[in-house]
Design a protein around this motif. Sequence first.
Motif, PDB file in Angstrom:
ATOM      1  N   LYS B 216       0.849  -1.184   0.000  1.00 34.61           N
ATOM      2  CA  LYS B 216       0.000   0.000   0.000  1.00 34.61           C
ATOM      3  C   LYS B 216       0.883   1.231   0.000  1.00 34.61           C
ATOM      4  O   LYS B 216       1.857   1.295   0.739  1.00 34.61           O
ATOM      5  CB  LYS B 216      -0.905  -0.001   1.235  1.00 34.61           C
ATOM      6  CG  LYS B 216      -1.877  -1.149   1.257  1.00 34.61           C
ATOM      7  CD  LYS B 216      -2.823  -1.055   2.429  1.00 34.61           C
ATOM      8  CE  LYS B 216      -3.783  -2.242   2.374  1.00 34.61           C
ATOM      9  NZ  LYS B 216      -4.823  -2.176   3.398  1.00 34.61           N
ATOM     10  N   VAL B 217       0.555   2.187  -0.823  1.00 34.72           N
ATOM     11  CA  VAL B 217       1.327   3.430  -0.817  1.00 34.72           C
ATOM     12  C   VAL B 217       0.636   4.498   0.021  1.00 34.72           C
ATOM     13  O   VAL B 217       1.236   5.492   0.376  1.00 34.72           O
ATOM     14  CB  VAL B 217       1.542   3.983  -2.245  1.00 34.72           C
ATOM     15  CG1 VAL B 217       2.510   3.099  -2.994  1.00 34.72           C
ATOM     16  CG2 VAL B 217       0.235   4.095  -2.989  1.00 34.72           C
ATOM     17  N   ARG B 218      -0.600   4.281   0.319  1.00 38.87           N
ATOM     18  CA  ARG B 218      -1.320   5.263   1.128  1.00 38.87           C
ATOM     19  C   ARG B 218      -1.931   4.532   2.313  1.00 38.87           C
ATOM     20  O   ARG B 218      -2.419   3.412   2.185  1.00 38.87           O
ATOM     21  CB  ARG B 218      -2.428   5.918   0.303  1.00 38.87           C
ATOM     22  CG  ARG B 218      -1.896   6.650  -0.907  1.00 38.87           C
ATOM     23  CD  ARG B 218      -3.008   7.317  -1.655  1.00 38.87           C
ATOM     24  NE  ARG B 218      -3.922   6.348  -2.229  1.00 38.87           N
ATOM     25  CZ  ARG B 218      -5.068   6.684  -2.797  1.00 38.87           C
ATOM     26  NH1 ARG B 218      -5.465   7.937  -2.806  1.00 38.87           N
ATOM     27  NH2 ARG B 218      -5.849   5.761  -3.323  1.00 38.87           N
ATOM     28  N   HIS B 219      -1.857   5.145   3.451  1.00 40.94           N
ATOM     29  CA  HIS B 219      -2.401   4.522   4.656  1.00 40.94           C
ATOM     30  C   HIS B 219      -3.313   5.498   5.356  1.00 40.94           C
ATOM     31  O   HIS B 219      -3.021   6.683   5.460  1.00 40.94           O
ATOM     32  CB  HIS B 219      -1.268   4.123   5.619  1.00 40.94           C
ATOM     33  CG  HIS B 219      -0.437   3.003   5.116  1.00 40.94           C
ATOM     34  ND1 HIS B 219      -0.756   1.693   5.299  1.00 40.94           N
ATOM     35  CD2 HIS B 219       0.715   3.025   4.405  1.00 40.94           C
ATOM     36  CE1 HIS B 219       0.157   0.931   4.734  1.00 40.94           C
ATOM     37  NE2 HIS B 219       1.068   1.723   4.174  1.00 40.94           N
ATOM     38  N   ASP B 220      -4.408   5.011   5.835  1.00 37.45           N
ATOM     39  CA  ASP B 220      -5.246   5.799   6.732  1.00 37.45           C
ATOM     40  C   ASP B 220      -5.281   5.049   8.048  1.00 37.45           C
ATOM     41  O   ASP B 220      -5.890   3.981   8.137  1.00 37.45           O
ATOM     42  CB  ASP B 220      -6.659   5.930   6.137  1.00 37.45           C
ATOM     43  CG  ASP B 220      -7.552   6.781   7.024  1.00 37.45           C
ATOM     44  OD1 ASP B 220      -7.201   6.973   8.204  1.00 37.45           O
ATOM     45  OD2 ASP B 220      -8.593   7.249   6.532  1.00 37.45           O
ATOM     46  N   PRO B 221      -4.577   5.568   9.049  1.00 36.06           N
ATOM     47  CA  PRO B 221      -4.482   4.803  10.309  1.00 36.06           C
ATOM     48  C   PRO B 221      -5.842   4.544  10.945  1.00 36.06           C
ATOM     49  O   PRO B 221      -6.008   3.570  11.676  1.00 36.06           O
ATOM     50  CB  PRO B 221      -3.614   5.691  11.214  1.00 36.06           C
ATOM     51  CG  PRO B 221      -3.465   6.991  10.524  1.00 36.06           C
ATOM     52  CD  PRO B 221      -3.838   6.836   9.087  1.00 36.06           C
ATOM     53  N   ASP B 222      -6.820   5.376  10.666  1.00 35.10           N
ATOM     54  CA  ASP B 222      -8.136   5.166  11.269  1.00 35.10           C
ATOM     55  C   ASP B 222      -8.971   4.170  10.480  1.00 35.10           C
ATOM     56  O   ASP B 222      -9.992   3.698  10.951  1.00 35.10           O
ATOM     57  CB  ASP B 222      -8.901   6.500  11.323  1.00 35.10           C
ATOM     58  CG  ASP B 222      -8.205   7.473  12.246  1.00 35.10           C
ATOM     59  OD1 ASP B 222      -7.616   6.998  13.231  1.00 35.10           O
ATOM     60  OD2 ASP B 222      -8.230   8.681  11.965  1.00 35.10           O
ATOM     61  N   PHE B 223      -8.546   3.873   9.246  1.00 38.87           N
ATOM     62  CA  PHE B 223      -9.370   3.041   8.388  1.00 38.87           C
ATOM     63  C   PHE B 223      -8.436   2.251   7.469  1.00 38.87           C
ATOM     64  O   PHE B 223      -8.223   2.612   6.320  1.00 38.87           O
ATOM     65  CB  PHE B 223     -10.327   3.926   7.570  1.00 38.87           C
ATOM     66  CG  PHE B 223     -11.307   3.151   6.732  1.00 38.87           C
ATOM     67  CD1 PHE B 223     -11.670   1.845   7.066  1.00 38.87           C
ATOM     68  CD2 PHE B 223     -11.871   3.724   5.611  1.00 38.87           C
ATOM     69  CE1 PHE B 223     -12.565   1.147   6.303  1.00 38.87           C
ATOM     70  CE2 PHE B 223     -12.770   3.023   4.833  1.00 38.87           C
ATOM     71  CZ  PHE B 223     -13.120   1.731   5.179  1.00 38.87           C
ATOM     72  N   PRO B 224      -7.844   1.183   8.025  1.00 39.95           N
ATOM     73  CA  PRO B 224      -6.783   0.471   7.279  1.00 39.95           C
ATOM     74  C   PRO B 224      -7.250  -0.045   5.928  1.00 39.95           C
ATOM     75  O   PRO B 224      -6.451  -0.207   5.023  1.00 39.95           O
ATOM     76  CB  PRO B 224      -6.417  -0.677   8.215  1.00 39.95           C
ATOM     77  CG  PRO B 224      -6.931  -0.289   9.551  1.00 39.95           C
ATOM     78  CD  PRO B 224      -8.109   0.596   9.324  1.00 39.95           C
ATOM     79  N   GLU B 225      -8.552  -0.281   5.777  1.00 37.46           N
ATOM     80  CA  GLU B 225      -9.018  -0.853   4.507  1.00 37.46           C
ATOM     81  C   GLU B 225      -9.317   0.207   3.460  1.00 37.46           C
ATOM     82  O   GLU B 225      -9.874  -0.089   2.411  1.00 37.46           O
ATOM     83  CB  GLU B 225     -10.290  -1.689   4.734  1.00 37.46           C
ATOM     84  CG  GLU B 225     -10.052  -3.004   5.434  1.00 37.46           C
ATOM     85  CD  GLU B 225     -10.094  -2.866   6.942  1.00 37.46           C
ATOM     86  OE1 GLU B 225     -10.870  -2.037   7.440  1.00 37.46           O
ATOM     87  OE2 GLU B 225      -9.323  -3.570   7.616  1.00 37.46           O
ATOM     88  N   ALA B 226      -9.000   1.490   3.785  1.00 34.85           N
ATOM     89  CA  ALA B 226      -9.413   2.566   2.881  1.00 34.85           C
ATOM     90  C   ALA B 226      -8.735   2.471   1.529  1.00 34.85           C
ATOM     91  O   ALA B 226      -9.335   2.822   0.513  1.00 34.85           O
ATOM     92  CB  ALA B 226      -9.127   3.921   3.518  1.00 34.85           C
TER      93      ALA B 226
END
Lengths: 299, 303
Positions: B216-226
């Motif tokens: 993954k190149v982008r991470h949303d710590p609050d929503f890992p599946e984003a």
Amino acid sequence: MTATLSGSPGKAGGDAVPRPKPPRRRLRLINRKPGRGAVVILGVIPFLLIVGGYLVASALRRAENPQDKLMPSLEAMGRAIVQYAFTPDVRSGDLILWADTAASLTRLGGGLAIAATIALVLGIAIGFLPHARATLAPVVAAISLIPPLSILPILFIIFGLGETAKVALIVIGIAPIMTRSVARAVAEIPQEQIVKAETLGASTWQLVTRVILPQALPHLVTATRLALGPAWIFLISAEAIQATSGLGYQIFLVRRYLAMDVILPYVAWITILAYSFDLALRVLSARAFRWANSAGRGL
Amino acid sequence: MSAVTVENLFMEYDGNPVLERVNLAVAHGTFTAIVGASGCGKSTFLRLLLSQERPTRGAIRIDGEPVAAEPTPDRGIVFQRYSVFPHLTVTENLMLPAELAGSRLFGRLFLGSRRRAREGVTNTLQRIGLWAARDRYPAQLSGGMQQRLAIAQALLMKPKVLLLDEPFGALDPGIRADMHAILLELWREENMTVFMVTHDIGEAFKLATRVLVFDKVRHDPDFPEAYGSTITYDLALTRKDAAPPPRLLNPPLEGGSKAQSAFGEGAAVADGPPPSRTLLAQSPTSPRGGGSMEPRSSRQGAH
């Protein structure tokens, strides 16, 4: 322990110092296994107890009342067997036991064959084709929950009092559960195999004939074995209610005369027949589907 | 010309992206290894290449043609397990493609044609070392033998692309090394395009001429599946034998690598240590061709 360890190295044998005995520990019950001979003896004991218990009780009852009919002697049962199995009936000229056996096995075999065919066709369709599953799975599940004996009157009304209704009862009683069992087995064939066969050029029909059907057959045999018990129940029930021949018919007929000397051999005979069927199917499965039973063993 | 091209591929399960913006062009004869952490979508990518699943968006082409919507013989597959048919003997497993092609109705050949099909696989049986075990069922074979059979079976259809989904993941390390040698020889001989998913980085660098890393190149710590994964590293490995070698007429299976080193000048042997290879390119291909690998704020927003 310390005594042994501190023994001088010169005394190589070390016999002089008595070794402490290892504490005798009894194995847990789950780890104590009977030998081969013991297995046979243990298996026979309950049978001997049942037969012995019956003989003692029978003798006691007959000592009190020689006319007792509830627990006939072995001689009385032997006479009944000779009369039913080896003496032609005065009225029809048949050997009654064999005529009854033939009538019952015809019904049972017909019911099993029809049910197995239905289970194979519907089971493969439901387990393999998504559209067939969507269409048929709910209705098969619903039918399998109908108590079969409750619709026996309907069958008698529709099919009359002949053979058809009795065979139909067996079919309706066992086909739905056999179908579900085969469908489940088909659905559990790994998707990898089906995808692999597709990449080898298989059509849907070829997938059925070469991949699905051969792997469904052992499960069909297993499902048939498990259905044998219910099939006998439905057979005997139908014969008890409405028939002119058959093992179940005969038992319920002679019940009127308290003829335990006939009923008990008949029950034993039915048990032997049921056991033989089960054994035959087991042997057939092991012979015909060697691949399903050969895991981890060399040829 | 590229054998396999992937254009702007997206894959979502129930609205959760697994793969996003996957772009790829793979030349004919390339041995591509796909690595990445568990759940990075590498197996999903392989299933998409096989058409076992359909992408949410994007296109996959083989030789310029869009792939069929279901698995077809132009793409061979070897899974980690369950790749061979348990109710068929080794010989019958190998005869199956000929039987399916020869009899549309039964998928089964009889008498003379059956005997010819049986003779047709004799050579294959001997080459993969399963001649002695030809009448055994898969359950009676070791894991390595089963996978040799699975690979040979997949190659019978002469697929344009061979897909391998962790094919050696269940094997012992010693067996695995043998399987590597066999696979490399078959790859050179058949001159085909291979995609192999593996969790074993060493295996990837040992076998492949190109290694793709999915992450993954982008991470949303609050929503890992984003966000989904994409290709974050695309490494081309120079290896003397990377380009398909001149075709040998009936090259012997044993000693194939020796024949190889006679052609290439001191060719790297297949099981040489990974450090001897040079990385031709180490280009983190970030989604829009930019250079940054930093987690970026999303342009799309959370799903």
